[in-house]
Enzyme design. Structure first.
Site, short mmCIF file in Angstrom:
data_model
loop_
_atom_site.label_atom_id
_atom_site.label_comp_id
_atom_site.label_asym_id
_atom_site.label_seq_id
_atom_site.Cartn_x
_atom_site.Cartn_y
_atom_site.Cartn_z
N ASP A 8 0.86 -1.09 0.11
CA ASP A 8 -0.24 0.20 0.00
C ASP A 8 0.69 1.28 -0.01
O ASP A 8 1.84 1.35 0.68
CB ASP A 8 -0.86 -0.03 1.10
CG ASP A 8 -1.85 1.12 1.29
OD1 ASP A 8 -2.37 1.33 0.20
OD2 ASP A 8 -1.99 1.70 2.17
N ASP A 10 0.12 4.69 0.85
CA ASP A 10 -0.05 5.63 2.04
C ASP A 10 -0.06 4.79 3.12
O ASP A 10 -0.94 3.86 3.32
CB ASP A 10 -1.13 6.74 1.69
CG ASP A 10 -2.19 5.87 1.22
OD1 ASP A 10 -2.12 5.53 0.19
OD2 ASP A 10 -3.25 6.15 1.85
#
Length: 182
Positions: A8, A10
């Site tokens: 991922d 962020d």
């Protein structure tokens, strides 16, 4: 079966919390709402901007319209999403080590405009440090598709969010690997 690693963007590769906190509070102030602490914002993120703003609003009858606040947030965040955001220490070196054995992909559930900005800024740095070619991949619809798949199979319960994320990651990897075959 193909194996790869999906990260991922962020909160995993990039520390975006300070920008999320600052931008959320900016918009809340514009609508006369009280600011939220960094700890509160940390609890609110992870399920998309709409949910983040919904949780950040006071939850009172006279709250401003969610869609209006969300639109203001997205506009402001898009313009200010790179003020404090940076890779976590050691992130780029870890990607370099992992790429020796596995294909690597990076995803995000941020609004497309914001993630595109972050990717354009940080992709060259990832390429430089890791020697990996960076392919920017739009994954906006995978969470919706994952929810649909789980609903079709009557999958409900407390752990659904983690399962949605896992199914979405699988869909992203499948799509990317199919793209690479072309």
């Amino acid at each position: 079966m193909k194996t790869g690693v999906i990260f991922d963007l962020d909160g995993t590769l990039l520390d975006t919390l300070e920008d999320l906190h600052r931008c959320t509070n900016y918009v809340l102030r514009q609508y006369g709402c009280p600011p939220r602490s960094l700890t509160e914002i940390r609890r609110f993120v992870g399920n998309g901007a709409r949910r983040q703003i919904q949780l950040a609003l006071p939850g009172e009858e006279d709250d401003p319209p969610l869609d209006e606040v969300l639109a203001a947030y997205q506009t402001y965040y898009h313009a200010h999403c790179r003020t404090a955001t940076c890779p976590y220490p050691g992130t780029l070196q870890a990607l370099d080590a992992i790429r020796e054995k596995y294909p690597v992909a990076v995803v995000s559930n941020k609004p497309h405009e914001a993630v595109a900005e972050l990717c354009r800024e940080f992709a060259p740095r990832v390429e430089e440090v890791t020697g990996l070619p960076v392919n920017l991949w739009d994954e906006r619809r995978t969470t919706v598709e994952a929810h649909n798949i789980l609903s079709e199979h009557n999958y409900h319960g407390k752990k659904r969010k983690n399962t949605v994320d896992a199914v979405a990651a699988s869909l992203i990897l499948e799509g990317y690997l199919a793209f690479r075959k072309r």
